[in-house]
Design a protein around this motif. Structure first.
Motif, mmCIF file in Angstrom:
data_model
loop_
_atom_site.group_PDB
_atom_site.id
_atom_site.type_symbol
_atom_site.label_atom_id
_atom_site.label_comp_id
_atom_site.label_asym_id
_atom_site.label_seq_id
_atom_site.Cartn_x
_atom_site.Cartn_y
_atom_site.Cartn_z
ATOM 1 N N SER A 59 0.819 -1.215 0.000
ATOM 2 C CA SER A 59 0.000 0.000 0.000
ATOM 3 C C SER A 59 0.852 1.263 0.000
ATOM 4 C CB SER A 59 -0.960 0.005 1.183
ATOM 5 O OG SER A 59 -0.248 0.121 2.392
ATOM 6 N N ASP A 61 2.597 2.524 2.286
ATOM 7 C CA ASP A 61 2.458 3.288 3.529
ATOM 8 C C ASP A 61 3.761 3.161 4.321
ATOM 9 O OD1 ASP A 61 1.820 4.367 6.011
ATOM 10 O OD2 ASP A 61 -0.226 3.565 5.973
ATOM 11 N N ASP A 64 3.493 3.243 8.245
ATOM 12 C CA ASP A 64 2.934 2.006 8.784
ATOM 13 C C ASP A 64 3.948 0.863 8.660
ATOM 14 O OD1 ASP A 64 0.851 0.654 10.080
ATOM 15 O OD2 ASP A 64 0.026 -0.085 8.175
#
Length: 93
Positions: A59, A61, A64
């Motif tokens: 993703s 990210d 994260d």
């Protein structure tokens, strides 16, 4: 499988230093990994953590992924402190 995951993540960075460093560390720790990191419970947790890392990478990210990787390393260190080191200390007395 654990090693393959770490290799693929390191290779995907296209950072040859990181990849070489990881390979060197894994080679030096091979005996310890093969003999002491065989806890079924820890293996299940590692799989879960690796899936979470992979999803964060997919993703894109970064924050994260970073947090999940840090948590993964903390879990490994905690496992070492509570499960592996006590075994090593008792076998060398």
């Amino acid at each position: 499988m654990n090693g393959q995951f770490h290799d693929k993540v390191a290779m995907s960075t296209e950072n040859q230093f990181l990849y070489s460093y990881l390979r060197e560390i894994r080679l030096k720790l091979r005996v310890v990994r093969l003999t002491l990191f065989t806890s079924f419970d820890r293996r299940i947790e590692e799989l879960k953590e690796h899936r979470e890392i992979l999803e964060a990478i997919k993703s894109r990210d970064q924050d994260d992924a970073y947090e999940i990787m840090i948590n993964h390393e903390r879990n490994v260190l905690e496992y070492l402190k509570t499960k592996v080191i006590p075994i090593l200390l008792t076998t060398h007395k």
